[in-house]
Write a protein that holds these residues in place. Structure first.
Motif, PDB file in Angstrom:
ATOM      1  N   UNK A 105      -5.592   9.183  -6.016  1.00  0.00           N
ATOM      2  CA  UNK A 105      -5.909  10.351  -6.839  1.00  0.00           C
ATOM      3  C   UNK A 105      -6.811  11.336  -6.122  1.00  0.00           C
ATOM      4  N   UNK A 106      -7.779  10.809  -5.351  1.00  0.00           N
ATOM      5  CA  UNK A 106      -8.680  11.687  -4.585  1.00  0.00           C
ATOM      6  C   UNK A 106      -7.864  12.543  -3.630  1.00  0.00           C
ATOM      7  N   UNK A 107      -6.885  11.911  -2.986  1.00  0.00           N
ATOM      8  CA  UNK A 107      -6.044  12.671  -2.053  1.00  0.00           C
ATOM      9  C   UNK A 107      -5.344  13.805  -2.787  1.00  0.00           C
ATOM     10  N   UNK A 108      -4.935  13.522  -4.030  1.00  0.00           N
ATOM     11  CA  UNK A 108      -4.218  14.557  -4.791  1.00  0.00           C
ATOM     12  C   UNK A 108      -5.121  15.760  -5.052  1.00  0.00           C
TER      13      UNK A 108
ATOM     14  N   UNK B 231      -9.555   1.181  -8.350  1.00  0.00           N
ATOM     15  CA  UNK B 231     -10.171   1.943  -7.258  1.00  0.00           C
ATOM     16  C   UNK B 231      -9.118   2.411  -6.254  1.00  0.00           C
ATOM     17  N   UNK B 232      -8.100   1.589  -6.043  1.00  0.00           N
ATOM     18  CA  UNK B 232      -7.028   1.982  -5.121  1.00  0.00           C
ATOM     19  C   UNK B 232      -6.244   3.161  -5.697  1.00  0.00           C
ATOM     20  N   UNK B 233      -5.989   3.086  -6.997  1.00  0.00           N
ATOM     21  CA  UNK B 233      -5.318   4.193  -7.698  1.00  0.00           C
ATOM     22  C   UNK B 233      -6.159   5.471  -7.567  1.00  0.00           C
ATOM     23  N   UNK B 234      -7.463   5.311  -7.770  1.00  0.00           N
ATOM     24  CA  UNK B 234      -8.356   6.468  -7.681  1.00  0.00           C
ATOM     25  C   UNK B 234      -8.384   7.030  -6.262  1.00  0.00           C
TER      26      UNK B 234
ATOM     27  N   UNK C 103       0.831  -1.216   0.000  1.00  0.00           N
ATOM     28  CA  UNK C 103       0.000   0.000   0.000  1.00  0.00           C
ATOM     29  C   UNK C 103       0.860   1.258   0.000  1.00  0.00           C
ATOM     30  N   UNK C 104       1.969   1.202   0.735  1.00  0.00           N
ATOM     31  CA  UNK C 104       2.859   2.367   0.819  1.00  0.00           C
ATOM     32  C   UNK C 104       3.453   2.680  -0.552  1.00  0.00           C
ATOM     33  N   UNK C 105       3.979   1.651  -1.185  1.00  0.00           N
ATOM     34  CA  UNK C 105       4.606   1.861  -2.495  1.00  0.00           C
ATOM     35  C   UNK C 105       3.570   2.243  -3.542  1.00  0.00           C
ATOM     36  N   UNK C 106       2.402   1.595  -3.462  1.00  0.00           N
ATOM     37  CA  UNK C 106       1.338   1.899  -4.436  1.00  0.00           C
ATOM     38  C   UNK C 106       0.885   3.347  -4.279  1.00  0.00           C
ATOM     39  N   UNK C 107       0.695   3.778  -3.028  1.00  0.00           N
ATOM     40  CA  UNK C 107       0.245   5.162  -2.774  1.00  0.00           C
ATOM     41  C   UNK C 107       1.249   6.170  -3.303  1.00  0.00           C
ATOM     42  N   UNK C 108       2.526   5.913  -3.028  1.00  0.00           N
ATOM     43  CA  UNK C 108       3.578   6.842  -3.474  1.00  0.00           C
ATOM     44  C   UNK C 108       3.647   6.878  -4.996  1.00  0.00           C
ATOM     45  N   UNK C 109       3.644   5.684  -5.607  1.00  0.00           N
ATOM     46  CA  UNK C 109       3.775   5.602  -7.069  1.00  0.00           C
ATOM     47  C   UNK C 109       2.548   6.183  -7.776  1.00  0.00           C
ATOM     48  N   UNK C 110       1.362   5.864  -7.251  1.00  0.00           N
ATOM     49  CA  UNK C 110       0.133   6.348  -7.900  1.00  0.00           C
ATOM     50  C   UNK C 110       0.078   7.870  -7.841  1.00  0.00           C
TER      51      UNK C 110
ATOM     52  N   UNK D 156       4.657  11.734  -1.312  1.00  0.00           N
ATOM     53  CA  UNK D 156       4.981  11.967  -2.728  1.00  0.00           C
ATOM     54  C   UNK D 156       4.718  13.429  -3.085  1.00  0.00           C
ATOM     55  N   UNK D 157       3.621  13.985  -2.577  1.00  0.00           N
ATOM     56  CA  UNK D 157       3.307  15.395  -2.848  1.00  0.00           C
ATOM     57  C   UNK D 157       4.416  16.295  -2.300  1.00  0.00           C
ATOM     58  N   UNK D 158       4.818  16.025  -1.064  1.00  0.00           N
ATOM     59  CA  UNK D 158       5.824  16.896  -0.436  1.00  0.00           C
ATOM     60  C   UNK D 158       7.150  16.796  -1.188  1.00  0.00           C
ATOM     61  N   UNK D 159       7.537  15.576  -1.532  1.00  0.00           N
ATOM     62  CA  UNK D 159       8.810  15.386  -2.252  1.00  0.00           C
ATOM     63  C   UNK D 159       8.765  16.095  -3.610  1.00  0.00           C
ATOM     64  N   UNK D 160       7.690  15.875  -4.365  1.00  0.00           N
ATOM     65  CA  UNK D 160       7.588  16.478  -5.709  1.00  0.00           C
ATOM     66  C   UNK D 160       7.517  17.999  -5.620  1.00  0.00           C
ATOM     67  N   UNK D 161       6.879  18.494  -4.577  1.00  0.00           N
ATOM     68  CA  UNK D 161       6.795  19.943  -4.395  1.00  0.00           C
ATOM     69  C   UNK D 161       8.164  20.522  -4.061  1.00  0.00           C
TER      70      UNK D 161
END
Lengths: 107, 595
Positions: B401-404, B395-398, A69-76, B493-498
């Motif tokens: 995405x919602x968080x984004x 759905x997990x990807x989405x 889940x951690x890797x998927x969340x980061x990658x997605x 990921x958001x913080x790193x990319x920012x």
């Protein structure tokens, strides 16, 4: 009520120290970004570590991998954000892209 | 007297009460009496719903033209949607108290009332009437923005909404032909719906609902209109139309396989548009698409757990999406725009709006302790239990995405990020109160031990399954841990990319979507056709007229009493011979014909 904000709504007449700074002023600190990064990084590391101590019941085989889940969340999230660069080039247009020609037709 | 009133309330569709309140709101000019009506109407509707006297049987009917119209029938699933609609209507009325606009107040309530009335209707014609009323009343919430863009968007919106109603009516016609009645009890039951393969009317119904639910490629009316509505209008719009369609899909098409993929695609594609969209209300509209996708997918799966998930998600979503639209409505009201490029740093003077926005963002992102987690988990688990790996991954990807787009982008670019230098006043008290009430629901439903989760799960159509899930699966360590891993790593990921400046900066402009097809090539084709017709039309019409006049003259010259065939003895002889031949044919027919 018109959507254009009345003049009196646009400016706060209170002193320069705004009430919101009491709650969120720290976000404007020069080091706020770094501190947030460290805080979230430590939290993420803790959650990742916990994955090795908590037994998970998964119904999807792929998700059985440690830290899935951690890797998927980061990658997605990273993938979505990075896709923004080419997508904006492909799909982005000026603000008046639709309006002038439709206006011409109506007018 | 009291008993009569109670009896009347227990047999009155709550939607009718809200519609009546809407009509009164237009004629009452005093601010305080109108506030009493706009808030009191939905509250009285809530009382009527609480007092309903029976489940799954008609409580009010109308006999007309040899048909029975079921005006009020309560099912377990309609309670979930109806209650959420009534709460939303009440909160929206509070949010709009500063408006002092009778037309908007009136139309907002009629629109809400129509959606509620349709939710408690028991036949297709009654649904059709209120389905169309939602379209006609809600268009004013866009029109009242008063801009040329809003006018055009409202016309596009009205056109497609009316089309949905017409398709629904066509579907109803086929169903009438097939089943001989339009009462739901004759052709659907809870958890059992129509078949796209076996019922011809089902296809029309499916497309009609697909338009209102904003299926992929049918979705553009949503982003187009919600972002151009008034600051209170978009809040009202966000609650009803799409969720009414979800309710109808739940009733008519539970377990319809195609909905699984349609829903999954709906969750994924808006994520990519939302990341580059500059208008934060449009971002919320894409986010709405994404959330409805979860519900549609769950309806397609059709198991009791999934159907519970769709209903619970709709309930929670109506409130937290309304809250997010309210926070952007407050920004729109105070700043005059919701474009990310013109916002930033508003937390300084709008801290409470910022807090409420963050609560809405945490809820929609499904952080544990907030309502989205409680609701969305049912759907995710239902997909997992069916071992649908690809759908589950989508759905997990989405979810990331919602968080984004809703979890981070909305609050971050409006209230934090770079300082825009704007120092607007905090939102008016009534707006803060409405946002506070919505925030309370987000936390009450999501926080364990407060009773909200039990309340929501207790309302669900398959209550026993919901309670088992609550006891055995919702708050388990691994479930909370995996959800936190997904969201915290996505935030990282958001913080790193920012920090490394890889997050695309907000930029003014529009983003092309499928509506480009009818707003550009199709539009140009129509303009070209019009131009060609304006030039060639008169010449072609003239030629056609000349040709038809010559044909007419020729026929007249031949067959009229003064025509060529009437001249001389031939015509008299011909008449005699024709009579003789006709007589022979008739005699032969009498002789050889069947006796």
């Amino acid at each position: 009520m018109s959507e254009i904000t009345p003049e009196e709504h646009t400016q706060d007449t209170r002193p320069a120290k705004h009430s919101g700074e009491r709650y969120f002023g720290w976000t404007s600190h020069p080091k706020a970004g770094l501190y947030t990064f460290i805080f979230v990084g430590v939290l993420a590391a803790g959650l990742a570590l916990a994955d090795f101590f908590v037994h998970r019941h998964e119904y999807i085989h792929l998700a059985e991998f440690k830290m899935f889940y951690a890797l998927f969340g980061f990658a997605a999230f990273g993938g979505v954000v990075l896709s923004g660069w080419p997508l904006r080039k492909l799909l982005g247009r000026p603000e008046n892209y639709y309006e002038p020609e439709e206006e011409t037709d109506n007018g | 007297m009291g008993d009569t009133l109670m009896s009347l309330l227990s047999h009155t569709n709550p939607g009718f009460i809200v519609i009546l309140a809407g009509m009164l709101a237009y004629v009452i000019r005093g601010e305080i009496p109108r506030a009493v009506v706009t808030i009191g109407g939905p509250l009285l509707g809530l009382a009527a719903l609480v007092l309903h006297s029976a489940l799954s049987e008609p409580l009010a009917t109308l006999n007309m033209m040899d048909m029975t119209f079921v005006l009020y029938q309560v099912e377990r699933v309609s309670i979930v949607f109806g209650l959420a609609f009534l709460i939303a209507a009440t909160v929206n009325s509070i949010f709009a108290l500063h408006n002092k606009d009778p037309l908007q107040d009136s139309m907002a309530l009629i629109y809400a009332g129509a959606a509620i009335a349709a939710t408690f209707a028991g036949d297709l014609i009654t649904v059709f009437v209120f389905w169309e009323l939602t379209a006609v009343s809600s268009v004013f919430l866009i029109l009242k923005s008063g801009t040329p863009e809003a006018y055009k968007a409202s016309m596009r919106y009205l056109g497609i909404q009316i089309l949905s109603g017409v398709l629904l009516l066509m579907g109803a016609t086929f169903i009438m032909g097939e089943f001989g009645t339009l009462e739901f009890d004759a052709f659907i039951s809870e958890g059992e719906g129509l078949s796209l393969q076996d019922d011809p009317g089902a296809i029309f119904l499916f497309v009609a609902l697909g338009i209102k639910a904003a299926f992929p490629l049918l979705h553009n009316w949503l982003q187009d209109s919600y972002s151009k509505a008034t600051h209170t209008g978009s809040v009202v719009l966000s609650a009803f139309t799409t969720k009414l369609a979800v309710y109808a899909l739940w009733r008519f098409f539970p377990g319809e396989d195609s909905l699984i993929w349609i829903g999954a695609i709906m969750t994924v594609f808006p994520v990519f548009f939302a990341v580059i969209e500059n208008d934060l209300r449009k971002v919320l509209a894409y986010s709405l698409n994404n959330q409805v996708g979860f519900m549609v997918c769950a309806i397609g799966i059709g198991t009791p757990l999934a159907l519970n998930g769709a209903a619970a998600h709709a309930f929670a979503h109506i409130i937290y999406k309304g809250l997010l639209f309210m926070s952007m409505g407050a920004v729109m009201y105070r700043v005059g725009t919701t474009k990310a490029t013109e916002l930033g740093g508003l937390y300084r003077t709008m801290p409470f709006t910022a807090i409420f926005c963050i609560i809405g963002a945490a809820s929609i992102s499904a952080f544990p302790l907030f309502s989205g987690f409680v609701a969305k988990s049912l759907t995710m688990s239902a997909v997992g239990y069916e071992h649908m790996t690809i759908i589950w991954m989508m759905l997990l990807f989405a979810s990331a995405g919602v968080l984004e787009h809703s979890g981070i982008k909305i609050p971050f670019f409006a209230f934090f990020a770079h300082d825009s230098g704007k120092r607007p006043k905090e939102a008016p008290f009534n707006m803060l109160l409405a946002m506070g009430i919505a925030s309370f629901f987000c936390i009450w439903i999501g926080f364990p031990f407060l009773g909200g989760t039990e309340f929501l799960y207790g309302l669900l159509p398959y209550r026993d399954e919901a309670m088992v899930y609550l006891e055995q699966s919702l708050w388990t360590t691994d479930h909370v841990l995996t959800q936190m891993q997904l969201l915290v790593f996505a935030a990282l990921a958001f913080i790193v990319l920012n920090r490394v400046k890889l997050y695309p900066p907000e930029k003014r402009g529009v983003v092309l979507d499928f509506d480009w097809v009818y707003r550009r090539p199709l539009y140009h084709a129509l303009v070209w056709t019009g131009a060609v017709w304006s030039k060639a039309g008169p010449a072609m019409t003239g030629a056609a007229l000349r040709l038809s006049r010559r044909v007419y003259n020729r026929i007249e010259a031949t067959f009229s009493p003064q025509g060529e065939l009437s001249r001389g003895p031939l015509s008299a002889g011909m008449a005699i011979w024709t009579s003789i031949v006709l007589a022979i044919v008739m005699v032969l027919a009498l002789i050889v014909g069947p006796h």
